[in-house]
Design an enzyme around this catalytic site. Structure first.
Site, PDB file in Angstrom:
ATOM      1  N   GLY A  46       0.868  -1.180   0.000  1.00 20.34           N
ATOM      2  CA  GLY A  46       0.000   0.000   0.000  1.00 20.34           C
ATOM      3  C   GLY A  46       0.903   1.228   0.000  1.00 20.34           C
ATOM      4  O   GLY A  46       1.864   1.296   0.775  1.00 20.34           O
ATOM      5  N   ALA A  47       0.595   2.174  -0.887  1.00 21.31           N
ATOM      6  CA  ALA A  47       1.529   3.277  -1.144  1.00 21.31           C
ATOM      7  C   ALA A  47       1.944   4.055   0.109  1.00 21.31           C
ATOM      8  O   ALA A  47       3.146   4.191   0.385  1.00 21.31           O
ATOM      9  CB  ALA A  47       0.930   4.203  -2.202  1.00 21.31           C
ATOM     10  N   ARG A  88      10.257  -1.001  -4.514  1.00 22.42           N
ATOM     11  CA  ARG A  88       9.089  -1.033  -5.407  1.00 22.42           C
ATOM     12  C   ARG A  88       9.043   0.285  -6.194  1.00 22.42           C
ATOM     13  O   ARG A  88       9.220   1.353  -5.604  1.00 22.42           O
ATOM     14  CB  ARG A  88       7.785  -1.242  -4.598  1.00 22.42           C
ATOM     15  N   GLN A 197      -5.786  -8.624  -2.481  1.00 23.93           N
ATOM     16  CA  GLN A 197      -5.856  -7.603  -1.416  1.00 23.93           C
ATOM     17  C   GLN A 197      -7.298  -7.293  -1.022  1.00 23.93           C
ATOM     18  O   GLN A 197      -7.573  -6.970   0.129  1.00 23.93           O
ATOM     19  CB  GLN A 197      -5.182  -6.297  -1.886  1.00 23.93           C
ATOM     20  N   ASP A 238      -1.487   4.865  -6.198  1.00 18.27           N
ATOM     21  CA  ASP A 238      -0.045   4.722  -5.933  1.00 18.27           C
ATOM     22  C   ASP A 238       0.744   5.924  -6.428  1.00 18.27           C
ATOM     23  O   ASP A 238       1.816   6.227  -5.919  1.00 18.27           O
ATOM     24  CB  ASP A 238       0.490   3.443  -6.566  1.00 18.27           C
ATOM     25  N   ASN A 248      -2.904   2.873 -10.072  1.00 15.37           N
ATOM     26  CA  ASN A 248      -3.379   2.130  -8.894  1.00 15.37           C
ATOM     27  C   ASN A 248      -3.349   0.648  -9.268  1.00 15.37           C
ATOM     28  O   ASN A 248      -2.992   0.275 -10.393  1.00 15.37           O
ATOM     29  CB  ASN A 248      -4.782   2.592  -8.486  1.00 15.37           C
TER      30      ASN A 248
HETATM   31  O1  MRU Z   1       0.659  -3.872  -4.601  1.00 19.18           O
HETATM   32  P1  MRU Z   1       0.025  -3.138  -3.465  1.00 19.18           P
HETATM   33  O2  MRU Z   1      -0.833  -3.998  -2.602  1.00 19.18           O
HETATM   34  O3  MRU Z   1       1.030  -2.336  -2.688  1.00 19.18           O
HETATM   35  O4  MRU Z   1      -0.935  -2.088  -4.173  1.00 19.18           O
HETATM   36  C1  MRU Z   1      -1.701  -1.244  -3.376  1.00 19.18           C
HETATM   37  C2  MRU Z   1      -2.640  -0.407  -4.126  1.00 19.18           C
HETATM   38  O5  MRU Z   1      -2.707  -0.431  -5.330  1.00 19.18           O
HETATM   39  C3  MRU Z   1      -3.465   0.564  -3.320  1.00 19.18           C
HETATM   40  O6  MRU Z   1      -4.713   0.766  -3.905  1.00 19.18           O
HETATM   41  C4  MRU Z   1      -2.725   1.898  -3.244  1.00 19.18           C
HETATM   42  O7  MRU Z   1      -1.410   1.713  -2.826  1.00 19.18           O
HETATM   43  C5  MRU Z   1      -3.398   2.866  -2.361  1.00 19.18           C
HETATM   44  S1  MRU Z   1      -3.221   2.432  -0.667  1.00 19.18           S
HETATM   45  C6  MRU Z   1      -3.901   3.623   0.295  1.00 19.18           C
END
Ligand code: MRU
Length: 356
Positions: A46-47, A88, A197, A238, A248
């Protein structure tokens, strides 16, 4: 509140998001490389959460440094920042947090601080980044709740909840704030293949909060919209480019196109740390490709035949034209985003109401 990540006894403790909801276990990182590995392997994801984790990891690494002089300490700091930056590529919050740590380091070093003093300054900055993220989520939640009708069926994709932030969440922050205001909200959570997720994390969070939650597979979103079962969509991000294009979790783009086709509002909820004015548009956002195994397997079971090629882009880009509004802690940006986002990023004070 959910303990996504915290500093405990000279270590960083995170809930292991790979194991939820089957097991609630915690991973303890005692070194910066361990934190970097936790980000890369999705213990924490999550970002905003990975930005917070990187900042805390840098502070941890520098606190444990054996450097005796600022020169050696500076070299180690740079290496630790590079290590975090390589985890990442898509979420800009990671690079934003590293930049903040670099500025804190430079301030403390320019002020003639000793190694110990710089390390303390870094710890304080990491704590601030953590606490500000929770604050931002609560503020953007309050702004976003105003967009939610008294009774709303809300579709979300991936997990933009407490687990994806330092706490409370972005998209789920909006949903939580609306529910706290007494609005009747029911959530449709896309399962979000391949890492699941939505099915695992979003559903887990919302069920814990007592919010009405229905999990659907990703390919059901269009059918639900056609049946009239979705009033609005809210997702996280993201990275948001200067023109309002949104990166995203992969699958977000399809949901946005479907929402537009059905006349359903499509909202993006994200802190200002997700807005990247240095990236002109979505085509310039680096998209992470993750391992084939996430697609070929579910757990230990293989789904696909040997020999079939696999693609696994972890994110996609939703062009700004599909985005009804972007909800931030400083207010709500509406098209044209080149203007409204620049105004919000430039503003220090939380904005009241909408910018258009
Ligand atoms: O690969 P991830 O699980 O890190 O991806 C997360 C997402 O795409 C979320 O929607 C994004 O980071 C927003 S989190 C507040």
């Amino acid at each position: 509140m959910l303990p996504t990540i915290e500093c405990r006894d000279d270590a960083i403790v995170m809930i292991d998001q790979r194991k939820l909801p089957a097991a609630e276990v915690y991973v303890t990182c005692k070194t910066a490389p361990e934190v970097a590995k936790a980000i890369k392997t999705m213990v924490i994801r999550g970002a905003p959460a990975i930005g917070v984790a990187a900042a805390m990891g840098i502070a941890l690494g520098m606190r444990r440094s054996k450097a005796t002089g600022t020169r050696q300490f500076t070299t180690e700091f740079q290496k630790t920042c590079d290590l975090m930056a390589a985890t990442r590529p898509t979420a800009v919050n990671l690079f934003w947090a590293i930049d903040r740590m670099k500025r804190a380091f430079a301030d403390a070093a320019q002020g003639g601080g000793s190694v110990a003093e710089i390390a303390q300054r870094l710890e304080a900055e990491a704590r601030r980044i953590h606490d500000e993220d929770v604050e931002s989520c609560r503020s953007l939640g309050a702004h976003g709740a105003a967009l939610v009708p008294e009774s709303a069926r809300i579709l979300t994709h991936c997990n933009a909840g407490a687990l994806a932030t330092a706490g409370y969440g972005t998209a789920l922050g909006v949903i939580r704030a609306a529910a706290a205001q007494g609005k009747r909200v029911a959530v449709l959570a896309d399962e979000t293949r391949p890492f699941l997720q939505g099915a695992r994390l979003t559903a887990w969070e919302l069920v814990r909060d007592g919010i009405d939650t229905t999990v659907i597979t990703d390919n059901m979103a269009g059918a639900m919209m056609r049946l009239g079962s979705v009033d609005l969509v809210v997702v996280g991000a993201d990275r948001i480019a200067a023109n309002g294009d949104v990166a995203n979790k992969v699958g977000t783009y399809s949901v946005a196109v479907l929402a537009k086709a059905h006349g359903i509002p499509f909202y993006v909820a994200a802190p200002i740390s997700t807005v990247d004015l240095d990236t002109a548009d979505g085509d310039r956002i680096p998209i992470e490709e993750r391992s084939d195994r996430e697609v070929t397997h579910v757990g230990a079971s293989r789904l696909t035949p040997e020999g079939a090629r696999v693609r696994n882009p972890a994110f996609d880009v939703t062009p700004a034209q599909y985005v009804t509004a972007i909800i931030t802690e400083r207010g709500i940006a509406r098209p044209p985003y080149a203007e409204s986002l620049a105004q919000l990023v430039g503003s220090r004070q939380p904005a009241v109401g909408s910018l258009s």
